[in-house]
Design a protein around this motif. Structure first.
Motif, PDB file in Angstrom:
ATOM      1  N   ASP A 136      -5.569 -12.649  18.980  1.00 57.80           N
ATOM      2  CA  ASP A 136      -4.105 -12.738  18.919  1.00 57.80           C
ATOM      3  C   ASP A 136      -3.624 -12.473  17.491  1.00 57.80           C
ATOM      4  OD1 ASP A 136      -3.934 -13.350  21.612  1.00 57.80           O
ATOM      5  OD2 ASP A 136      -3.838 -15.520  21.305  1.00 57.80           O
ATOM      6  N   CYS A 137      -4.243 -13.131  16.519  1.00 60.66           N
ATOM      7  CA  CYS A 137      -3.799 -12.948  15.122  1.00 60.66           C
ATOM      8  C   CYS A 137      -4.131 -11.548  14.630  1.00 60.66           C
ATOM      9  CB  CYS A 137      -4.406 -14.028  14.220  1.00 60.66           C
ATOM     10  SG  CYS A 137      -3.618 -15.624  14.500  1.00 60.66           S
ATOM     11  N   TYR A 138      -5.257 -11.017  15.059  1.00 61.43           N
ATOM     12  CA  TYR A 138      -5.620  -9.638  14.695  1.00 61.43           C
ATOM     13  C   TYR A 138      -4.559  -8.674  15.239  1.00 61.43           C
ATOM     14  CZ  TYR A 138      -8.426  -5.310  14.584  1.00 61.43           C
ATOM     15  OH  TYR A 138      -8.876  -4.025  14.366  1.00 61.43           O
ATOM     16  N   THR A 139      -4.106  -8.919  16.465  1.00 60.69           N
ATOM     17  CA  THR A 139      -3.078  -8.060  17.083  1.00 60.69           C
ATOM     18  C   THR A 139      -1.764  -8.159  16.306  1.00 60.69           C
ATOM     19  OG1 THR A 139      -4.133  -8.330  19.236  1.00 60.69           O
ATOM     20  CG2 THR A 139      -1.843  -7.575  19.249  1.00 60.69           C
ATOM     21  N   VAL A 262       5.805  -8.704  21.940  1.00 64.58           N
ATOM     22  CA  VAL A 262       5.661  -9.676  23.034  1.00 64.58           C
ATOM     23  C   VAL A 262       4.185  -9.758  23.403  1.00 64.58           C
ATOM     24  CG1 VAL A 262       6.263 -10.225  25.431  1.00 64.58           C
ATOM     25  CG2 VAL A 262       7.949  -9.100  23.941  1.00 64.58           C
ATOM     26  N   MET A 263       3.671 -10.994  23.440  1.00 62.23           N
ATOM     27  CA  MET A 263       2.247 -11.189  23.738  1.00 62.23           C
ATOM     28  C   MET A 263       2.075 -12.172  24.897  1.00 62.23           C
ATOM     29  SD  MET A 263       0.997 -11.536  19.777  1.00 62.23           S
ATOM     30  CE  MET A 263      -0.747 -11.445  20.085  1.00 62.23           C
ATOM     31  N   HIS A 264       0.897 -12.138  25.488  1.00 61.06           N
ATOM     32  CA  HIS A 264       0.499 -13.098  26.527  1.00 61.06           C
ATOM     33  C   HIS A 264      -1.022 -13.042  26.573  1.00 61.06           C
ATOM     34  CE1 HIS A 264       0.033 -15.268  30.245  1.00 61.06           C
ATOM     35  NE2 HIS A 264       1.327 -15.310  30.494  1.00 61.06           N
ATOM     36  N   PRO A 265      -1.704 -14.200  26.537  1.00 64.31           N
ATOM     37  CA  PRO A 265      -3.178 -14.139  26.547  1.00 64.31           C
ATOM     38  C   PRO A 265      -3.743 -13.665  27.881  1.00 64.31           C
ATOM     39  CG  PRO A 265      -2.402 -16.418  26.619  1.00 64.31           C
ATOM     40  CD  PRO A 265      -1.191 -15.567  26.399  1.00 64.31           C
ATOM     41  N   PRO A 282       7.863  -0.878  24.949  1.00 67.18           N
ATOM     42  CA  PRO A 282       6.876  -0.628  23.872  1.00 67.18           C
ATOM     43  C   PRO A 282       6.574  -1.850  23.016  1.00 67.18           C
ATOM     44  CG  PRO A 282       8.960   0.528  23.454  1.00 67.18           C
ATOM     45  CD  PRO A 282       9.044  -0.015  24.844  1.00 67.18           C
ATOM     46  N   ARG A 283       7.406  -2.862  23.052  1.00 65.65           N
ATOM     47  CA  ARG A 283       7.143  -4.067  22.269  1.00 65.65           C
ATOM     48  C   ARG A 283       6.116  -4.997  22.933  1.00 65.65           C
ATOM     49  NH1 ARG A 283      13.429  -5.410  21.792  1.00 65.65           N
ATOM     50  NH2 ARG A 283      13.268  -4.396  23.827  1.00 65.65           N
ATOM     51  N   VAL A 284       5.798  -4.715  24.198  1.00 64.29           N
ATOM     52  CA  VAL A 284       4.853  -5.572  24.935  1.00 64.29           C
ATOM     53  C   VAL A 284       3.420  -5.147  24.592  1.00 64.29           C
ATOM     54  CG1 VAL A 284       4.059  -6.272  27.234  1.00 64.29           C
ATOM     55  CG2 VAL A 284       6.523  -6.019  26.766  1.00 64.29           C
ATOM     56  N   CYS A 285       2.655  -6.078  24.009  1.00 63.56           N
ATOM     57  CA  CYS A 285       1.310  -5.757  23.449  1.00 63.56           C
ATOM     58  C   CYS A 285       0.175  -6.388  24.251  1.00 63.56           C
ATOM     59  CB  CYS A 285       1.224  -6.298  22.024  1.00 63.56           C
ATOM     60  SG  CYS A 285       2.323  -5.439  20.918  1.00 63.56           S
ATOM     61  N   LYS A 288      -2.870  -4.302  24.538  1.00 62.95           N
ATOM     62  CA  LYS A 288      -3.437  -4.101  23.185  1.00 62.95           C
ATOM     63  C   LYS A 288      -4.250  -5.335  22.793  1.00 62.95           C
ATOM     64  CE  LYS A 288       0.020  -0.914  21.403  1.00 62.95           C
ATOM     65  NZ  LYS A 288       1.282  -0.809  20.681  1.00 62.95           N
ATOM     66  N   GLN A 289      -3.780  -6.523  23.184  1.00 62.00           N
ATOM     67  CA  GLN A 289      -4.542  -7.747  22.916  1.00 62.00           C
ATOM     68  C   GLN A 289      -5.933  -7.642  23.559  1.00 62.00           C
ATOM     69  OE1 GLN A 289      -0.928 -10.253  24.221  1.00 62.00           O
ATOM     70  NE2 GLN A 289      -2.274 -11.765  23.288  1.00 62.00           N
ATOM     71  N   VAL A 290      -5.951  -7.152  24.801  1.00 67.36           N
ATOM     72  CA  VAL A 290      -7.231  -7.045  25.515  1.00 67.36           C
ATOM     73  C   VAL A 290      -8.146  -6.043  24.795  1.00 67.36           C
ATOM     74  CG1 VAL A 290      -8.319  -6.467  27.720  1.00 67.36           C
ATOM     75  CG2 VAL A 290      -6.097  -7.632  27.701  1.00 67.36           C
ATOM     76  N   GLU A 291      -7.568  -4.899  24.422  1.00 67.56           N
ATOM     77  CA  GLU A 291      -8.335  -3.865  23.701  1.00 67.56           C
ATOM     78  C   GLU A 291      -8.901  -4.449  22.393  1.00 67.56           C
ATOM     79  OE1 GLU A 291      -5.823  -0.356  23.464  1.00 67.56           O
ATOM     80  OE2 GLU A 291      -6.993   0.312  21.737  1.00 67.56           O
ATOM     81  N   ASN A 292      -8.046  -5.162  21.671  1.00 70.49           N
ATOM     82  CA  ASN A 292      -8.480  -5.768  20.402  1.00 70.49           C
ATOM     83  C   ASN A 292      -9.535  -6.849  20.630  1.00 70.49           C
ATOM     84  OD1 ASN A 292      -6.742  -4.128  18.979  1.00 70.49           O
ATOM     85  ND2 ASN A 292      -5.055  -5.610  19.001  1.00 70.49           N
ATOM     86  N   GLY A 293      -9.499  -7.466  21.813  1.00 68.91           N
ATOM     87  CA  GLY A 293     -10.471  -8.510  22.145  1.00 68.91           C
ATOM     88  C   GLY A 293     -11.896  -7.989  22.074  1.00 68.91           C
ATOM     89  N   ARG A 294     -12.116  -6.781  22.563  1.00 63.93           N
ATOM     90  CA  ARG A 294     -13.478  -6.212  22.499  1.00 63.93           C
ATOM     91  C   ARG A 294     -13.890  -5.999  21.042  1.00 63.93           C
ATOM     92  NH1 ARG A 294     -15.691  -0.832  25.680  1.00 63.93           N
ATOM     93  NH2 ARG A 294     -17.735  -0.739  24.683  1.00 63.93           N
TER      94      ARG A 294
END
Ligand code: CP
Length: 309
Positions: A136-139, A262-265, A282-285, A288-294
């Motif tokens: 989350d913080c990385y995103t 905008v985020m959601h785990p 486009p503000r909904v990430c 991207k959170q999932v992608e960054n998770g890997r």
């Protein structure tokens, strides 16, 4: 302090520099398949899609073999404890355990004192989900170009969210400002120093980052799944009233800051905390959170198994 050869249960003993070093590594590290003689065991005692699969991919990205432990077909069913299960798996020669569970009487902190194989906490009851907080913080850092001074508004079932618990720990360390927006019975106790907004509109005006949370009915002590209702009226949160007051709609998003995110785990409930109509904004990430998770989990596994660089 670094991640090397250590348990990762929470953020105790880690410093801002360790986290920023990991974020830098996550941004650069591609799959390298270096640790082909190492084995990881993934033990998920609670359901998961994102965390389990991304850890499995992260482990493979580092060249390790992964074994999925299935609690349903294991000797846990014959009464073996989690500790004894881990001691036996340790004897089999694993190099890493990735564990999600929610047994309050066998918590990961206590288990980690008995186990030499490094343990990664992949989500523990309501107490923490540190690798989610990392991603989350990385995103936020990636999307907003900074962390310090960012304003994160947690919206929804904050009380039952292990993601919030870990994010509070990590965001404090990284200089991120936090606020809550939730009905009273969804607010955790003991965080009176964190600002609370009654109105989502006012909270959105303050925030640069919105983090919506799933209503975790399975963790509500007074929720009876058999009748899909709350058994103690004072704690009841009416679904329709909740959606009206706290759900993210295109109407609410229309007037919000253009550079906010905008985020959601995940997993999210369409039509409750988020309306389907906002998902392509486009503000909904969220993906991207999932992608960054890997990426984050690849860097984490590499840091624990490798030489710490
Ligand atoms: N965010 C998260 O932990 O999702 P999963 O439960 O699908 O792993």
């Amino acid at each position: 302090m670094s991640f090397q050869s250590r348990h990762f249960i929470n953020f105790a003993n880690l410093k801002q520099d360790d986290i920023l070093f990991l974020f830098d590594k996550a941004a650069k590290l591609e799959p390298h398949y270096k640790y082909q003689n190492k084995n990881a065991c993934l033990l998920f005692f609670e359901p998961s899609t994102r965390t389990q699969i991304s850890f499995e991919l992260a482990v493979k990205d580092c060249g390790m073999q992964s074994v999925i432990f299935n609690p349903e077909t294991s000797s846990l069913k014959k009464g073996e404890t989690v500790l004894d299960t881990l001691l036996n798996l340790q004897a089999l020669g694993f190099d890493l355990f990735v564990i999600r569970h929610g047994y309050p009487d066998e918590n990961l902190n206590d288990l980690s004192k008995e186990i030499k194989v490094p343990i990664i906490n992949a989500g523990e009851g309501v107490s923490g989900h540190p690798s989610q907080a990392l991603l989350d913080c990385y995103t936020i850092q990636k999307e907003r170009k900074k962390l310090e001074g960012e304003k994160v508004l947690f919206v929804g079932d904050i009380k039952h969210s292990r993601v919030v618990q870990s994010n509070i720990e990590l965001m404090k360390m990284l200089g991120v400002n936090m606020a809550f927006c939730a009905p009273d019975s969804f607010l955790p106790r003991g965080y009176e120093n964190i600002r609370t907004f009654d109105s989502l509109e006012e909270g959105m005006e303050w925030a640069t980052v919105l983090m919506f949370l799933r209503t975790q009915l399975e963790r509500h002590a007074d929720f009876n799944p058999a009748i899909e209702a709350y058994t103690h009226a004072p704690h009841k949160v009416d679904k329709e009233a909740f959606v009206k007051k706290y759900s993210l709609t295109s109407e609410r998003l229309k007037t919000w800051k253009k550079d906010g995110i905008v985020m959601h785990p995940g997993p999210f409930n369409r039509g409750i905390e988020l309306q389907s109509e906002i998902l392509n904004d486009p503000r909904v990430c969220i993906l991207k959170q999932v992608e960054n998770g890997r990426r984050i989990r690849r860097a984490l596994v590499d840091s624990i198994i490798g030489d710490g660089k």
